[in-house]
Design an enzyme around this catalytic site. Sequence first.
Site, PDB file in Angstrom:
ATOM      1  N   LYS A 241      13.831  36.910  39.076  1.00  0.00           N
ATOM      2  CA  LYS A 241      13.148  37.292  37.820  1.00  0.00           C
ATOM      3  C   LYS A 241      12.214  38.459  38.038  1.00  0.00           C
ATOM      4  CE  LYS A 241      14.169  33.515  34.882  1.00  0.00           C
ATOM      5  NZ  LYS A 241      13.872  32.597  33.823  1.00  0.00           N
TER       6      LYS A 241
ATOM      7  N   LYS B  83      25.359  32.946  37.512  1.00  0.00           N
ATOM      8  CA  LYS B  83      25.262  31.762  36.643  1.00  0.00           C
ATOM      9  C   LYS B  83      25.201  32.180  35.171  1.00  0.00           C
ATOM     10  CE  LYS B  83      20.482  30.509  35.704  1.00  0.00           C
ATOM     11  NZ  LYS B  83      19.600  29.434  35.385  1.00  0.00           N
TER      12      LYS B  83
ATOM     13  N   LYS C 157      20.790  31.769  29.588  1.00  0.00           N
ATOM     14  CA  LYS C 157      20.351  32.022  28.206  1.00  0.00           C
ATOM     15  C   LYS C 157      19.861  33.441  28.025  1.00  0.00           C
ATOM     16  CE  LYS C 157      17.687  27.970  27.509  1.00  0.00           C
ATOM     17  NZ  LYS C 157      16.725  28.129  28.579  1.00  0.00           N
TER      18      LYS C 157
HETATM   19  P1  ATP Z   1      16.664  31.435  31.374  1.00  0.00           P
HETATM   20  O1  ATP Z   1      17.925  32.237  31.314  1.00  0.00           O
HETATM   21  O2  ATP Z   1      15.758  31.635  30.205  1.00  0.00           O
HETATM   22  O3  ATP Z   1      15.960  31.519  32.686  1.00  0.00           O
HETATM   23  P2  ATP Z   1      18.319  29.156  31.767  1.00  0.00           P
HETATM   24  O4  ATP Z   1      19.516  29.366  30.900  1.00  0.00           O
HETATM   25  O5  ATP Z   1      18.477  29.340  33.224  1.00  0.00           O
HETATM   26  O6  ATP Z   1      17.096  29.951  31.206  1.00  0.00           O
HETATM   27  P3  ATP Z   1      16.585  26.809  31.780  1.00  0.00           P
HETATM   28  O7  ATP Z   1      15.799  26.474  30.569  1.00  0.00           O
HETATM   29  O8  ATP Z   1      15.847  27.483  32.878  1.00  0.00           O
HETATM   30  O9  ATP Z   1      17.873  27.671  31.427  1.00  0.00           O
HETATM   31  O10 ATP Z   1      17.294  25.502  32.348  1.00  0.00           O
HETATM   32  C1  ATP Z   1      17.449  24.266  31.701  1.00  0.00           C
HETATM   33  C2  ATP Z   1      18.380  23.392  32.495  1.00  0.00           C
HETATM   34  O11 ATP Z   1      19.715  23.931  32.447  1.00  0.00           O
HETATM   35  C3  ATP Z   1      18.034  23.284  33.984  1.00  0.00           C
HETATM   36  O12 ATP Z   1      18.200  21.953  34.406  1.00  0.00           O
HETATM   37  C4  ATP Z   1      19.039  24.170  34.661  1.00  0.00           C
HETATM   38  O13 ATP Z   1      19.328  23.749  35.976  1.00  0.00           O
HETATM   39  C5  ATP Z   1      20.254  24.002  33.762  1.00  0.00           C
HETATM   40  N1  ATP Z   1      21.129  25.167  33.814  1.00  0.00           N
HETATM   41  C6  ATP Z   1      20.777  26.439  33.476  1.00  0.00           C
HETATM   42  N2  ATP Z   1      21.844  27.263  33.618  1.00  0.00           N
HETATM   43  C7  ATP Z   1      22.878  26.495  34.064  1.00  0.00           C
HETATM   44  C8  ATP Z   1      24.243  26.790  34.401  1.00  0.00           C
HETATM   45  N3  ATP Z   1      24.724  27.993  34.306  1.00  0.00           N
HETATM   46  N4  ATP Z   1      25.018  25.758  34.814  1.00  0.00           N
HETATM   47  C9  ATP Z   1      24.522  24.511  34.902  1.00  0.00           C
HETATM   48  N5  ATP Z   1      23.246  24.179  34.601  1.00  0.00           N
HETATM   49  C10 ATP Z   1      22.421  25.147  34.185  1.00  0.00           C
END
Ligand code: ATP
Length: 336
Positions: free
Chosen positions: A118, A200, A203
């Site tokens: 980040k 990965k 969002k």
């Molecule tokens: P951001 O992109 O804003 O950092 P993010 O999409 O990574 O957010 P978070 O809110 O940080 O999402 O994560 C919420 C949950 O979703 C966490 O338990 C994280 O491990 C899970 N998660 C996020 N992305 C994935 C993915 N690509 N596959 C499986 N689990 C995921």
Amino acid sequence: MSEANESKKMIFSGIQPTGVFTLGNYLGAVRNWAPLQDEYNCIYSIVDMHALTVKRDPIAFRQKTLESYALLLACGIDPEKSIVFIQSHNPSHAQLNWILACSTQFGELSRMTQFKDKSKKHPDDVNAGLFTYPVLMAADILTYNADLVPIGQDQKQHLELARNIAVRFNQRFGETFVVPEPYIPKVGAAIKSLQDPTKKMSKSDDNPNACVYILDDKDTIIRKFKRAVTDSDTVVKFADGKDGINNLMTIYSCVTGKTMDEIESEFAGKGYGDFKIAVGESVADSLKPIRDDFNRLMSDKAYLKECYTQGAQRAFRISNKLVTKVSRRVGFVDVR
Ligand code: ATP
Ligand code: LTN
């Protein structure tokens, strides 16, 4: 659930209100939260304080937080069975965060891969919150004495740090915290970007074709899957070097419950085109009830407010006991 049932184990998890949840968030985390509600005391939170580590427009941020809360309910989290609240509504998280920060080393935080990623992504805003983010996450979990934390693979390193902080505190001040265990699904813990299957699905990806959002309509979902990056082979088979197809097979397996062998036979003799459409259709059909429920919930703001207000009060009743205990342990003067 008014108070925690002492005979059941405690679960805590959180999700940032950084946008509509992706299929990755859903399959890796949120989808697994609802089935845990009967067997455990579950506490689920929209972690808005974590989301503040990246610059946000206040009006859009408030709206996204409300939408994320409604999304959790639409994904089957039942405020009668679980405690569902917004992190900033419970002051215990910030209180414990400070105490735990004083038990966390600079070196440990420097090793966190999410911080490295980040800070590369936002080089103009490498703020202290971004650096100490995992301490707040440890506070979220430890303030409820959670036994289990359902998360995707990417959060394993943060959970490991929370465990280390708990063990160190217990050694120094006496048994205080439960040392939490991660709860990571066997399939779906690391859903990849549809445009770059080595990364990965996230969002906050700038390319909307890289993610399926759980509120996308059927046509959009199918279009995104049709455009998903795959290899130049034509056989639907789970194998090394086929990251794109492996990812689509994983998604299809999560949604249909079929094994990789069953999927390979189902698409034997068919090309990637047919397979991608089948994945898109099954994903869209499985997400449809969430979209409908979300729209219904968003039209009842008073109900949402009632739920998150009560959720925060219940959460505070549990967490404040631990904050009081921790305050005594470290030597703060008692107020009463
Ligand atoms: P951001 O992109 O804003 O950092 P993010 O999409 O990574 O957010 P978070 O809110 O940080 O999402 O994560 C919420 C949950 O979703 C966490 O338990 C994280 O491990 C899970 N998660 C996020 N992305 C994935 C993915 N690509 N596959 C499986 N689990 C995921
Ligand atoms: N850091 C997590 C979100 C998060 C979380 C938590 C997950 C904040 N606090 C406590 C589990 C338990 C993330 O970025 N996905």
